[in-house]
Structures are given as structure tokens and as C-alpha cells.
Design an enzyme around this catalytic site. Sequence first.
Site, mmCIF file in Angstrom:
data_model
loop_
_atom_site.group_PDB
_atom_site.id
_atom_site.type_symbol
_atom_site.label_atom_id
_atom_site.label_comp_id
_atom_site.label_asym_id
_atom_site.label_seq_id
_atom_site.Cartn_x
_atom_site.Cartn_y
_atom_site.Cartn_z
ATOM 1 N N GLN A 1 -10.889 10.536 5.371
ATOM 2 C CA GLN A 1 -11.168 9.479 6.358
ATOM 3 C C GLN A 1 -11.330 10.082 7.758
ATOM 4 O O GLN A 1 -10.982 11.229 7.999
ATOM 5 C CB GLN A 1 -10.014 8.465 6.350
ATOM 6 C CG GLN A 1 -8.641 9.103 6.583
ATOM 7 C CD GLN A 1 -7.477 8.258 6.073
ATOM 8 O OE1 GLN A 1 -7.583 7.046 5.918
ATOM 9 N NE2 GLN A 1 -6.345 8.907 5.836
ATOM 10 N N TYR B 1 6.223 -3.112 13.344
ATOM 11 C CA TYR B 1 5.735 -2.997 11.960
ATOM 12 C C TYR B 1 6.665 -2.152 11.096
ATOM 13 O O TYR B 1 7.044 -2.556 9.985
ATOM 14 C CB TYR B 1 4.334 -2.385 11.988
ATOM 15 C CG TYR B 1 3.781 -1.995 10.636
ATOM 16 C CD1 TYR B 1 3.304 -2.958 9.762
ATOM 17 C CD2 TYR B 1 3.730 -0.655 10.246
ATOM 18 C CE1 TYR B 1 2.789 -2.603 8.521
ATOM 19 C CE2 TYR B 1 3.216 -0.294 9.012
ATOM 20 C CZ TYR B 1 2.747 -1.262 8.150
ATOM 21 O OH TYR B 1 2.241 -0.906 6.925
ATOM 22 N N GLN B 2 7.039 -0.981 11.589
ATOM 23 C CA GLN B 2 7.864 -0.070 10.779
ATOM 24 C C GLN B 2 9.189 -0.741 10.392
ATOM 25 O O GLN B 2 9.677 -0.597 9.270
ATOM 26 C CB GLN B 2 8.196 1.227 11.546
ATOM 27 C CG GLN B 2 7.089 1.794 12.396
ATOM 28 C CD GLN B 2 5.972 2.471 11.639
ATOM 29 O OE1 GLN B 2 5.957 2.445 10.407
ATOM 30 N NE2 GLN B 2 5.045 3.047 12.365
ATOM 31 N N ASP C 1 -1.812 11.540 -4.545
ATOM 32 C CA ASP C 1 -2.051 10.135 -4.852
ATOM 33 C C ASP C 1 -0.737 9.442 -5.255
ATOM 34 O O ASP C 1 -0.066 9.860 -6.210
ATOM 35 C CB ASP C 1 -3.061 10.076 -6.013
ATOM 36 C CG ASP C 1 -3.375 8.661 -6.434
ATOM 37 O OD1 ASP C 1 -3.032 7.723 -5.692
ATOM 38 O OD2 ASP C 1 -3.964 8.500 -7.518
ATOM 39 N N GLY C 2 -0.402 8.363 -4.545
ATOM 40 C CA GLY C 2 0.840 7.649 -4.821
ATOM 41 C C GLY C 2 0.889 7.048 -6.218
ATOM 42 O O GLY C 2 1.943 6.989 -6.850
ATOM 43 N N ASP D 1 2.757 1.562 2.671
ATOM 44 C CA ASP D 1 2.320 1.520 4.075
ATOM 45 C C ASP D 1 0.877 2.010 4.104
ATOM 46 O O ASP D 1 0.594 3.155 4.462
ATOM 47 C CB ASP D 1 3.249 2.430 4.890
ATOM 48 C CG ASP D 1 2.822 2.521 6.345
ATOM 49 O OD1 ASP D 1 2.038 1.671 6.793
ATOM 50 O OD2 ASP D 1 3.279 3.460 7.028
ATOM 51 N N ASP E 1 -6.057 -0.812 5.603
ATOM 52 C CA ASP E 1 -6.749 -1.946 4.990
ATOM 53 C C ASP E 1 -7.443 -1.526 3.694
ATOM 54 O O ASP E 1 -7.720 -0.351 3.479
ATOM 55 C CB ASP E 1 -7.774 -2.524 5.973
ATOM 56 C CG ASP E 1 -7.088 -3.142 7.174
ATOM 57 O OD1 ASP E 1 -5.926 -3.549 7.051
ATOM 58 O OD2 ASP E 1 -7.719 -3.212 8.238
ATOM 59 N N TYR F 1 -2.062 -4.925 15.855
ATOM 60 C CA TYR F 1 -2.808 -5.223 14.637
ATOM 61 C C TYR F 1 -3.631 -6.459 14.941
ATOM 62 O O TYR F 1 -3.085 -7.514 15.272
ATOM 63 C CB TYR F 1 -1.880 -5.450 13.438
ATOM 64 C CG TYR F 1 -1.231 -4.171 12.950
ATOM 65 C CD1 TYR F 1 -1.888 -2.953 13.074
ATOM 66 C CD2 TYR F 1 0.030 -4.177 12.374
ATOM 67 C CE1 TYR F 1 -1.308 -1.779 12.648
ATOM 68 C CE2 TYR F 1 0.625 -2.994 11.944
ATOM 69 C CZ TYR F 1 -0.052 -1.801 12.090
ATOM 70 O OH TYR F 1 0.531 -0.635 11.673
#
Lengths: 303, 303
Positions: free
Chosen positions: A48, A78-79, A154-155, A172, A175, A240
Amino acid sequence: MDSQNNCQPTNQSKMDGKWYRELNLNWEGYCQSFQVEEVLHNEKSQYQDVLVFKSKSFGNVLVLDGVVQCTERDEFTYQEMITHIPMNLHPNPQKVLVVGGGDGGVVREVLKYESLKEVVLCEIDEEVINVSKKYLPDMADCLTNPKVNIQVRDGVQFIREHPGHFDVIITDAPDPEGVAAALFEKNYYQDLKNGLKPNGVACCQGETPFLDLDLIQKVLSQCKEVFPNVGYAVGHTPTYISGMMGYIVASPDPDLDLTKPLRTLSEKDIEIMKLKYYSSQIHRAAFVLPNYIQKAVKGVIDT
Amino acid sequence: MDSQNNCQPTNQSKMDGKWYRELNLNWEGYCQSFQVEEVLHNEKSQYQDVLVFKSKSFGNVLVLDGVVQCTERDEFTYQEMITHIPMNLHPNPQKVLVVGGGDGGVVREVLKYESLKEVVLCEIDEEVINVSKKYLPDMADCLTNPKVNIQVRDGVQFIREHPGHFDVIITDAPDPEGVAAALFEKNYYQDLKNGLKPNGVACCQGETPFLDLDLIQKVLSQCKEVFPNVGYAVGHTPTYISGMMGYIVASPDPDLDLTKPLRTLSEKDIEIMKLKYYSSQIHRAAFVLPNYIQKAVKGVIDT
């Protein structure tokens, strides 16, 4: 990335003189802008576009594929919410997995629990970790803590290799376009459930309800097909876009009341944990949804 | 205007190609922008710059002295909160005063109560009423209702001529610069108290906590010097810069629990009243403040 969404790129953000304008077809005709003092990093990683700039009034800002991920000034909102809601729904969280979250902000919050034995950070893009260590130290400094196990991969695969292993899994993710698309699919919720212990709790970034109600309905519906117990909470994060963030909370335990934290934090706890947003009262209040959101999620999940 | 604040103009907003950028020294280095389809009105009234434009994605937008007052898309969030919180803290609201609010949005919400006998709209700037009738009909159409008494004049003077007259007074003012400066002074809270019946309730625009905590502390402190009972609630309004709006709620009755609505609205009530944001649950939750706000107002008001 191989996205099952086949999303078209919607990012139209641009540096416009001394301002960074966050333009996106998902919120066409509206944008937030930050005055930029210095561009600190601007490169395409394997996955990205990774941009970090020093803003005039929000501290350093991390942007992935044109969308603001966090600013130093308001990241706490947010966290804290995405971490402390699920952590306080588990009686004794020892093993925690963070999927995404390479900036370290969620890990920082997870480390505040004495019960914690290990937090695994599964971030697919090492560049996010690297720039965060360099430019977002308040978030990423914690990543050297011995309880932190960093996995650059990769999770989804990691969860599959560790069935029934985790007390809490926090997703987390950016989008659902580009690198994170798979983290908003039904299959992912099945993986999440498989990775949790029977009394485990998952919490996922749940998009911005003012702009994304259709997407939220779809995602909640997929989550509810897998988990017997799904809730939706909201909190305020200025940067956000539109200012309100949603959180998808889910547990394999059908009897757990997601709106009620299992422990009540005292003022002293809040001070020690340096919580600027989350409290036990905020936890309960976050599940009280404005009517337009309530109406959209009613029937999809139990509210 | 003769402002006791001696505020310097902070508005730096501008039309920038096809975009309207809301720039202001009070939130320097950050701004929201709306893509403009057509400028509908742009004139200086006797009191302030009055701009209305048709935006690409938020409907028509009213801007006073460079600050967004409402958009057709999200105005419900603000109008409902500033109206239904105080209206539901009165057992039988019959006489209501709206100070400012020339767009008609608050009056529209007040008219939803069967107990209402009269709502006085005291707007100093007739131009705001005129442009709202023309370009914001969903808000201003209600102004022809026979229960509405429109007074084009200074709200302070009107209150002084009607001591002890009102069940609810709602102050729907712009920020405390220019025309509305006096509505954030201690003297104004004394006037508000004098205008209310003993069990009356006042609700005032309470600024955006993420950006204005110092101002909010000062204003709450002045309010608390006058009223024995002061609370602070928050809600989400995307287009008030930073996305979270505050509401100052006050009553001469020291025993009224401001966080608990006196009536519980059913789903049917919500449907009939066309409430898209406010519910009895939202009323209670709105007084639960994130820690950073709670910490700032604690000691200033009872929380």
C-alpha cells in the site's frame, strides 16, 4: 491484493500546496484537510501507499492508501475503545492477538493489563511497523516490550495455525479496500471464532456509521452468521471522516452481555492506565446507538 | 457588535475553486471542506456574513461568519439533542423560548410536543430566517405554525421583559464571536435563570469539547455561578468541526437529575416524532463523558 470485493480504488487524496486533503469516493464531496509542516515518509510498500507527515496541529499523521489511520493528537480515542471494550469483557485476558495495528497503538493499550502473558501483533506490512517506530514513538515504542510477539505476515493464516488459542482478538484494519478487504468477509469471522477460546472476545474496526451504514449492515450480518453474540458500539474520533467510529464486538459465548464490562475501573485505575477516553461508564454508553444507527442494525444483531 | 469578549475575527474560510473550506484560527491547521454545486446566497446582513450553498453530498449548507451552522444532511443530530434533552426534563413544557435558531430547526423539534402552547423564536438577524425559509424548508417551514411567535430582536432584552415565564429556554447560538458573544457571558446565564419558571430547564450550544475545552470550562463555570444545577452532555454532529458537539443543560431546580429524562419515549413515540437521533437511552448516555472531558469539567459542575 486478491480481494473478493473487487473494489475499485476510491482514494483521491492529494497534497495541495501546504495541505493534505483526504479525498475519497466513499465520502464524495466532503473532505478533511491537515496543514502539513513536513512530509516525513512517502513510499509505496509491498502492499500500500504509506505516508507519514508532521501536521501543524494534530502531530504526526499516518496515512495508508490515502486514508488517515491515526494522528498523534486523537489516536487515543480509537486505540482505547477498540482495546478496552473487549479486554474488559474477558475475566482474565492472557493471550491477545492484534491483526493489523502495526502502528503499535492497540498493543500499547493491551499491555496495560497485568493478567497479560503475550500479545501477538500480526501485521502484514512491515513498513507500517518501521515508520511507526520512527515517527509515532508514543504508539510504537511499546513494541520492544518482551510480552510482544511481532509476526510480519497474514493474520488469517496465523489464526488458522493457532485454533482456540486467544482470549481476545482485535482487528485493527484499514477500510475494506486493498490489503484489508479479506478482514471484512464472512470467512474471516469464522477464522476469528476458531481462534478464540470459548469465552473469548473479538473486536473489529467497524467503520463510520454516518457514512457507511449499508456496509456496516452487511458486515454485521456476516459476523452474526458466525457468532451467536454480536454487538455494535460507537465512539468519537475526530479524524476518522465524519467523526464517529464504530466497533464490532463478538463472542462465541451467547450469554455474555457485551454492553457490561466485567470489571469496573476506579478513578485510580484510569489514572494508572492513563486512559483519556475509555471508562466503565463509556463502555456501557458506547452501545447506546442514535436512532438512525439503531434502526439500521436492529434485526441484524441483537440490540 | 459590541462584544465584551473583544474577540479578533478568526474566520479565514474561503471558496476555493469548487470547494468551500471552513478555515478558522480556533482550529488552525485543520479544516473540513464541502464540494459546492451552487452558491444560493452570499451577503452580509446587518450582523454577519450569511452564506448558503448547495453542496454535492450534504444538501444545502448555512454558514454564518465563515462557520457551518447546519447542513440538511446532518442537522437532525444537533436540533434533536439541543431540543429533546431539555424538553424531556420538564414534566409539561408549554412555553418555550428559542434564542437564535433562526433556521427553524429547533422550533421544528419543539413543536413535536402536544403540551406546547407557544414557542417564541427570538432571532436577532432576520436575514437568517429569510434565507432559511427559502433554502432550508425542512427546517424553516414550521415557522408558519400558529404556535410559533417570531421576534426579530435581541434575545436578552426579550427574556428581561418576560421574567419567570418559560418552561424551557434553548440557546441555539453560533460560536462566541461576533453577534453571539453576549450569549456566553455570566450575565446571560442570570437572564436565562430569571426567564425560567422554578422548574424550568435551559439548554445552550456548548461548543466542541475536542477543540474548546478551555472555553467550555470557563463557560460552565460562569453558568454554575448562577444555576445550582448544571450538566454537560455530548452528541455526534459530523459537520461541527471535530464531530462532537457539547450541550450545556441547567435548571434552577437543584434536585432535578438532568441525566434522567422524565418520560420514556417508546419506539412508537420515536416514529411519530420522527426522531433520527434522540431517544431516552441516548439522553442518559449523552451525559457519560470521555475521561478527557470528564476531567476538565469535574469540579466545575456536578458530574
